[in-house]
Write a protein that holds these residues in place. Structure first.
Motif, PDB file in Angstrom:
ATOM      1  N   LYS A  44     -20.021  41.855  42.383  1.00 34.40           N
ATOM      2  CA  LYS A  44     -19.810  42.897  43.392  1.00 34.40           C
ATOM      3  C   LYS A  44     -19.607  42.266  44.764  1.00 34.40           C
ATOM      4  CE  LYS A  44     -23.282  45.671  42.118  1.00 34.40           C
ATOM      5  NZ  LYS A  44     -24.303  46.722  42.235  1.00 34.40           N
ATOM      6  N   ARG A  45     -20.311  41.206  45.033  1.00 33.86           N
ATOM      7  CA  ARG A  45     -20.186  40.520  46.310  1.00 33.86           C
ATOM      8  C   ARG A  45     -18.850  39.793  46.410  1.00 33.86           C
ATOM      9  NH1 ARG A  45     -24.371  37.382  45.771  1.00 33.86           N
ATOM     10  NH2 ARG A  45     -23.227  35.527  45.197  1.00 33.86           N
ATOM     11  N   ARG A  46     -18.352  39.256  45.303  1.00 32.20           N
ATOM     12  CA  ARG A  46     -17.143  38.443  45.304  1.00 32.20           C
ATOM     13  C   ARG A  46     -15.850  39.217  45.047  1.00 32.20           C
ATOM     14  NH1 ARG A  46     -18.934  33.382  41.468  1.00 32.20           N
ATOM     15  NH2 ARG A  46     -20.567  32.552  42.807  1.00 32.20           N
ATOM     16  N   HIS A  47     -15.912  40.495  44.781  1.00 33.07           N
ATOM     17  CA  HIS A  47     -14.752  41.222  44.270  1.00 33.07           C
ATOM     18  C   HIS A  47     -13.541  41.199  45.189  1.00 33.07           C
ATOM     19  CE1 HIS A  47     -15.836  44.556  46.902  1.00 33.07           C
ATOM     20  NE2 HIS A  47     -14.664  45.077  46.622  1.00 33.07           N
ATOM     21  N   ASN A  48     -13.709  41.047  46.495  1.00 39.20           N
ATOM     22  CA  ASN A  48     -12.565  41.076  47.404  1.00 39.20           C
ATOM     23  C   ASN A  48     -11.707  39.828  47.323  1.00 39.20           C
ATOM     24  OD1 ASN A  48     -13.002  43.593  48.531  1.00 39.20           O
ATOM     25  ND2 ASN A  48     -14.601  42.767  49.872  1.00 39.20           N
ATOM     26  N   SER A  49     -12.273  38.709  46.924  1.00 40.90           N
ATOM     27  CA  SER A  49     -11.497  37.478  46.909  1.00 40.90           C
ATOM     28  C   SER A  49     -10.658  37.326  45.647  1.00 40.90           C
ATOM     29  CB  SER A  49     -12.433  36.275  47.037  1.00 40.90           C
ATOM     30  OG  SER A  49     -13.324  36.251  45.948  1.00 40.90           O
ATOM     31  N   PHE A  50     -10.793  38.242  44.666  1.00 39.01           N
ATOM     32  CA  PHE A  50     -10.047  38.108  43.416  1.00 39.01           C
ATOM     33  C   PHE A  50      -8.875  39.072  43.309  1.00 39.01           C
ATOM     34  CE2 PHE A  50     -14.229  36.388  42.170  1.00 39.01           C
ATOM     35  CZ  PHE A  50     -13.798  35.133  41.799  1.00 39.01           C
ATOM     36  N   THR A  51      -8.515  39.754  44.391  1.00 35.93           N
ATOM     37  CA  THR A  51      -7.390  40.672  44.321  1.00 35.93           C
ATOM     38  C   THR A  51      -6.090  39.884  44.284  1.00 35.93           C
ATOM     39  OG1 THR A  51      -7.348  40.865  46.718  1.00 35.93           O
ATOM     40  CG2 THR A  51      -8.580  42.538  45.531  1.00 35.93           C
ATOM     41  N   LEU A  52      -5.165  40.298  43.425  1.00 32.29           N
ATOM     42  CA  LEU A  52      -3.882  39.627  43.283  1.00 32.29           C
ATOM     43  C   LEU A  52      -2.854  40.325  44.159  1.00 32.29           C
ATOM     44  CD1 LEU A  52      -3.835  39.220  39.413  1.00 32.29           C
ATOM     45  CD2 LEU A  52      -4.430  37.510  41.109  1.00 32.29           C
ATOM     46  N   ASP A  53      -2.061  39.541  44.861  1.00 31.80           N
ATOM     47  CA  ASP A  53      -1.012  40.088  45.705  1.00 31.80           C
ATOM     48  C   ASP A  53       0.324  40.007  44.978  1.00 31.80           C
ATOM     49  OD1 ASP A  53      -2.820  40.498  47.743  1.00 31.80           O
ATOM     50  OD2 ASP A  53      -2.441  38.546  48.656  1.00 31.80           O
ATOM     51  N   VAL A  54       1.140  41.016  45.160  1.00 37.32           N
ATOM     52  CA  VAL A  54       2.484  41.013  44.587  1.00 37.32           C
ATOM     53  C   VAL A  54       3.333  40.074  45.439  1.00 37.32           C
ATOM     54  CG1 VAL A  54       4.488  42.439  44.087  1.00 37.32           C
ATOM     55  CG2 VAL A  54       2.208  43.365  43.771  1.00 37.32           C
ATOM     56  N   PRO A  55       4.086  39.153  44.811  1.00 30.58           N
ATOM     57  CA  PRO A  55       4.901  38.235  45.614  1.00 30.58           C
ATOM     58  C   PRO A  55       5.986  38.979  46.386  1.00 30.58           C
ATOM     59  CG  PRO A  55       5.425  38.016  43.282  1.00 30.58           C
ATOM     60  CD  PRO A  55       4.239  38.914  43.380  1.00 30.58           C
ATOM     61  N   ALA A  56       6.317  38.469  47.549  1.00 28.74           N
ATOM     62  CA  ALA A  56       7.358  39.074  48.372  1.00 28.74           C
ATOM     63  C   ALA A  56       8.699  38.933  47.663  1.00 28.74           C
ATOM     64  CB  ALA A  56       7.404  38.387  49.735  1.00 28.74           C
ATOM     65  N   MET A  57       9.534  39.950  47.781  1.00 27.98           N
ATOM     66  CA  MET A  57      10.843  39.927  47.148  1.00 27.98           C
ATOM     67  C   MET A  57      11.909  40.195  48.200  1.00 27.98           C
ATOM     68  SD  MET A  57       9.958  39.156  44.201  1.00 27.98           S
ATOM     69  CE  MET A  57      10.929  39.497  42.780  1.00 27.98           C
ATOM     70  N   ALA A  58      13.097  39.632  47.978  1.00 34.03           N
ATOM     71  CA  ALA A  58      14.223  39.829  48.880  1.00 34.03           C
ATOM     72  C   ALA A  58      15.463  40.107  48.043  1.00 34.03           C
ATOM     73  CB  ALA A  58      14.438  38.585  49.745  1.00 34.03           C
ATOM     74  N   LYS A  59      16.500  40.634  48.687  1.00 33.00           N
ATOM     75  CA  LYS A  59      17.746  40.935  47.999  1.00 33.00           C
ATOM     76  C   LYS A  59      18.725  39.789  48.233  1.00 33.00           C
ATOM     77  CE  LYS A  59      21.131  44.236  48.719  1.00 33.00           C
ATOM     78  NZ  LYS A  59      21.594  45.541  49.144  1.00 33.00           N
ATOM     79  N   CYS A  60      19.379  39.337  47.154  1.00 37.38           N
ATOM     80  CA  CYS A  60      20.368  38.261  47.264  1.00 37.38           C
ATOM     81  C   CYS A  60      21.574  38.776  48.043  1.00 37.38           C
ATOM     82  CB  CYS A  60      20.791  37.796  45.865  1.00 37.38           C
ATOM     83  SG  CYS A  60      22.094  36.543  45.887  1.00 37.38           S
ATOM     84  N   GLU A  61      22.056  37.976  48.989  1.00 40.68           N
ATOM     85  CA  GLU A  61      23.189  38.384  49.809  1.00 40.68           C
ATOM     86  C   GLU A  61      24.505  38.343  49.037  1.00 40.68           C
ATOM     87  OE1 GLU A  61      22.966  35.703  53.070  1.00 40.68           O
ATOM     88  OE2 GLU A  61      21.053  36.507  53.768  1.00 40.68           O
ATOM     89  N   GLN A  62      24.588  37.531  47.984  1.00 43.02           N
ATOM     90  CA  GLN A  62      25.818  37.399  47.211  1.00 43.02           C
ATOM     91  C   GLN A  62      25.951  38.482  46.145  1.00 43.02           C
ATOM     92  OE1 GLN A  62      28.401  35.196  47.509  1.00 43.02           O
ATOM     93  NE2 GLN A  62      27.461  34.448  49.378  1.00 43.02           N
ATOM     94  N   CYS A  63      24.943  38.585  45.270  1.00 45.96           N
ATOM     95  CA  CYS A  63      25.069  39.483  44.115  1.00 45.96           C
ATOM     96  C   CYS A  63      24.183  40.714  44.200  1.00 45.96           C
ATOM     97  CB  CYS A  63      24.751  38.709  42.829  1.00 45.96           C
ATOM     98  SG  CYS A  63      23.048  38.151  42.706  1.00 45.96           S
TER      99      CYS A  63
END
Length: 62
Positions: A15-34
């Motif tokens: 319960k004390r440690r629960h905040n450090s184990f959250t997973l973040d979604v990686p940042a995504m970008a749109k390809c300029e070509q396709c």
């Protein structure tokens, strides 16, 4: 030096440690070509372009 009288239970410890184990979604970008979705600052897996320049060959029909 202070010594604990009892063992801390796993539930109380987690319960004390629960905040450090959250997973973040990686940042995504749109390809300029396709227009495919890709990670920023990386070569596009779909077309092989990075920053408007062809950087690698792409295998067809994988």
């Amino acid at each position: 030096m202070a010594v604990p009288k009892r063992k801390t239970s796993t539930a109380r410890r987690d319960k004390r440690r629960h905040n450090s184990f959250t997973l973040d979604v990686p940042a995504m970008a749109k390809c300029e070509q396709c227009g495919a979705v890709k990670r920023p600052h990386r070569v596009c897996e779909e077309c092989g372009y990075y920053n408007g320049i062809k950087r690698m060959k792409v295998k067809e029909g994988a």
